[in-house]
Motif scaffolding. Structure first.
Motif, mmCIF file in Angstrom:
data_model
loop_
_atom_site.group_PDB
_atom_site.id
_atom_site.type_symbol
_atom_site.label_atom_id
_atom_site.label_comp_id
_atom_site.label_asym_id
_atom_site.label_seq_id
_atom_site.Cartn_x
_atom_site.Cartn_y
_atom_site.Cartn_z
ATOM 1 N N LYS A 81 -0.131 70.613 45.675
ATOM 2 C CA LYS A 81 0.725 70.176 46.777
ATOM 3 C C LYS A 81 1.274 68.789 46.432
ATOM 4 C CE LYS A 81 0.741 69.910 51.812
ATOM 5 N NZ LYS A 81 -0.109 70.016 53.012
ATOM 6 N N MET A 82 2.610 68.641 46.567
ATOM 7 C CA MET A 82 3.278 67.410 46.155
ATOM 8 C C MET A 82 4.132 66.838 47.279
ATOM 9 S SD MET A 82 4.665 68.767 42.441
ATOM 10 C CE MET A 82 5.424 67.214 42.048
ATOM 11 N N ASN A 83 4.068 65.528 47.433
ATOM 12 C CA ASN A 83 4.927 64.806 48.358
ATOM 13 C C ASN A 83 5.541 63.649 47.573
ATOM 14 O OD1 ASN A 83 6.183 63.502 50.457
ATOM 15 N ND2 ASN A 83 4.333 63.124 51.636
ATOM 16 N N VAL A 84 6.797 63.800 47.146
ATOM 17 C CA VAL A 84 7.479 62.860 46.261
ATOM 18 C C VAL A 84 8.475 62.044 47.076
ATOM 19 C CG1 VAL A 84 8.997 62.675 44.255
ATOM 20 C CG2 VAL A 84 7.232 64.460 44.320
ATOM 21 N N ARG A 85 8.349 60.697 47.048
ATOM 22 C CA ARG A 85 9.207 59.826 47.855
ATOM 23 C C ARG A 85 9.513 58.530 47.109
ATOM 24 N NH1 ARG A 85 11.443 62.443 51.486
ATOM 25 N NH2 ARG A 85 11.943 60.568 52.611
ATOM 26 N N ASN A 86 10.610 57.895 47.528
ATOM 27 C CA ASN A 86 10.897 56.519 47.158
ATOM 28 C C ASN A 86 10.787 55.689 48.429
ATOM 29 O OD1 ASN A 86 11.728 54.058 46.271
ATOM 30 N ND2 ASN A 86 13.865 54.616 45.976
ATOM 31 N N LEU A 87 9.727 54.927 48.542
ATOM 32 C CA LEU A 87 9.499 54.114 49.735
ATOM 33 C C LEU A 87 9.943 52.666 49.538
ATOM 34 C CD1 LEU A 87 5.956 55.471 50.713
ATOM 35 C CD2 LEU A 87 8.195 56.204 51.575
ATOM 36 N N HIS A 88 10.696 52.407 48.472
ATOM 37 C CA HIS A 88 11.040 51.030 48.103
ATOM 38 C C HIS A 88 12.550 50.832 48.012
ATOM 39 C CE1 HIS A 88 6.809 50.390 47.370
ATOM 40 N NE2 HIS A 88 6.815 51.576 46.808
ATOM 41 N N VAL A 89 12.989 49.581 48.030
ATOM 42 C CA VAL A 89 14.407 49.240 47.992
ATOM 43 C C VAL A 89 15.052 49.670 46.676
ATOM 44 C CG1 VAL A 89 16.055 47.322 48.046
ATOM 45 C CG2 VAL A 89 14.109 47.340 49.622
ATOM 46 N N ASP A 90 14.367 49.442 45.561
ATOM 47 C CA ASP A 90 14.927 49.785 44.255
ATOM 48 C C ASP A 90 15.054 51.299 44.097
ATOM 49 O OD1 ASP A 90 15.009 47.097 43.561
ATOM 50 O OD2 ASP A 90 13.075 47.149 42.537
ATOM 51 N N THR A 91 16.118 51.727 43.458
ATOM 52 C CA THR A 91 16.365 53.148 43.214
ATOM 53 C C THR A 91 15.274 53.720 42.325
ATOM 54 O OG1 THR A 91 18.738 52.802 43.436
ATOM 55 C CG2 THR A 91 18.037 54.790 42.263
ATOM 56 N N LEU A 92 14.836 54.936 42.646
ATOM 57 C CA LEU A 92 13.841 55.663 41.854
ATOM 58 C C LEU A 92 14.566 56.697 41.005
ATOM 59 C CD1 LEU A 92 10.940 56.640 41.156
ATOM 60 C CD2 LEU A 92 11.085 58.089 43.210
ATOM 61 N N GLU A 93 14.251 56.721 39.712
ATOM 62 C CA GLU A 93 14.817 57.719 38.803
ATOM 63 C C GLU A 93 13.684 58.408 38.064
ATOM 64 O OE1 GLU A 93 18.195 58.135 35.290
ATOM 65 O OE2 GLU A 93 17.671 56.147 36.047
ATOM 66 N N LEU A 94 13.722 59.737 38.048
ATOM 67 C CA LEU A 94 12.668 60.545 37.441
ATOM 68 C C LEU A 94 13.248 61.559 36.468
ATOM 69 C CD1 LEU A 94 10.813 61.588 40.739
ATOM 70 C CD2 LEU A 94 10.094 59.789 39.155
ATOM 71 N N ILE A 95 12.474 61.869 35.437
ATOM 72 C CA ILE A 95 12.694 63.050 34.613
ATOM 73 C C ILE A 95 11.521 63.972 34.905
ATOM 74 C CG2 ILE A 95 12.778 64.004 32.276
ATOM 75 C CD1 ILE A 95 15.276 62.375 33.045
ATOM 76 N N VAL A 96 11.816 65.215 35.261
ATOM 77 C CA VAL A 96 10.780 66.190 35.589
ATOM 78 C C VAL A 96 10.911 67.373 34.638
ATOM 79 C CG1 VAL A 96 9.868 67.729 37.369
ATOM 80 C CG2 VAL A 96 10.761 65.471 38.006
ATOM 81 N N ILE A 97 9.832 67.668 33.954
ATOM 82 C CA ILE A 97 9.791 68.808 33.035
ATOM 83 C C ILE A 97 8.754 69.786 33.554
ATOM 84 C CG2 ILE A 97 9.261 69.563 30.681
ATOM 85 C CD1 ILE A 97 10.232 66.751 29.786
ATOM 86 N N LYS A 98 9.156 71.056 33.669
ATOM 87 C CA LYS A 98 8.245 72.114 34.081
ATOM 88 C C LYS A 98 8.034 73.047 32.891
ATOM 89 C CE LYS A 98 9.741 72.128 38.899
ATOM 90 N NZ LYS A 98 10.204 73.000 39.992
ATOM 91 N N ALA A 99 6.775 73.161 32.486
ATOM 92 C CA ALA A 99 6.459 74.020 31.340
ATOM 93 C C ALA A 99 5.089 74.662 31.554
ATOM 94 C CB ALA A 99 6.469 73.188 30.052
ATOM 95 N N PRO A 100 4.996 75.953 31.351
ATOM 96 C CA PRO A 100 6.110 76.835 30.988
ATOM 97 C C PRO A 100 7.093 76.961 32.144
ATOM 98 C CG PRO A 100 4.163 78.135 31.525
ATOM 99 C CD PRO A 100 3.750 76.691 31.565
ATOM 100 N N ALA A 101 8.296 77.424 31.811
ATOM 101 C CA ALA A 101 9.304 77.596 32.845
ATOM 102 C C ALA A 101 8.768 78.551 33.914
ATOM 103 C CB ALA A 101 10.584 78.168 32.234
ATOM 104 N N PRO A 102 8.889 78.175 35.194
ATOM 105 C CA PRO A 102 8.407 79.051 36.265
ATOM 106 C C PRO A 102 9.144 80.386 36.267
ATOM 107 C CG PRO A 102 8.995 76.888 37.123
ATOM 108 C CD PRO A 102 9.457 76.946 35.703
ATOM 109 N N GLU A 103 8.438 81.409 36.680
ATOM 110 C CA GLU A 103 9.096 82.707 36.840
ATOM 111 C C GLU A 103 9.985 82.631 38.053
ATOM 112 O OE1 GLU A 103 6.392 85.981 36.831
ATOM 113 O OE2 GLU A 103 5.259 85.187 35.142
ATOM 114 N N LYS A 104 11.040 83.390 38.038
ATOM 115 C CA LYS A 104 12.011 83.332 39.139
ATOM 116 C C LYS A 104 11.524 84.038 40.363
ATOM 117 C CE LYS A 104 15.665 82.743 35.938
ATOM 118 N NZ LYS A 104 16.954 82.816 35.564
#
Length: 104
Positions: A81-104
């Motif tokens: 379970k994930m709760n992803v947020r930017n709670l700060h003034v500065d911009t948040l930038e992420l690279i997210v890699i999912k492996a293995p690729a999820p099934e559709k």
């Protein structure tokens, strides 16, 4: 030309880009201004999340929200379970890699 070339968005506006989705991996680029993020959800694969800039505020499983700064790589297991947020003034930038690729 052998290689494929992909371009990531630049700037500070909210962006969730599906850069590369194939049978091996999903590669996403995300930018979140203050108080933006993803809806709470469960990871559908192993997730490798790199904080490129800003500060990530993330709650995983039943844990309290923790913060991670630029240059940090998180490895998050499948079905977390994930709760992803930017709670700060500065911009948040992420690279997210999912492996293995999820099934559709």
């Amino acid at each position: 030309m052998i290689e494929q070339v992909f371009k990531l968005a630049e700037g500070n506006g909210k962006a969730i880009e599906k850069i590369l989705f194939d049978e091996n991996v999903q590669y996403l680029h995300m930018v979140f201004p203050q108080n933006e993020g993803l809806p709470e959800h469960f990871s559908n694969s192993n997730v490798y999340m790199t904080v490129v800039r800003g500060r990530l505020s993330i709650g995983l499983g039943g844990q309290e929200i923790r913060e991670y700064t630029s240059g940090t790589l998180l490895k998050i297991p499948f079905n977390t379970k994930m709760n992803v947020r930017n709670l700060h003034v500065d911009t948040l930038e992420l690279i997210v890699i999912k492996a293995p690729a999820p099934e559709k």
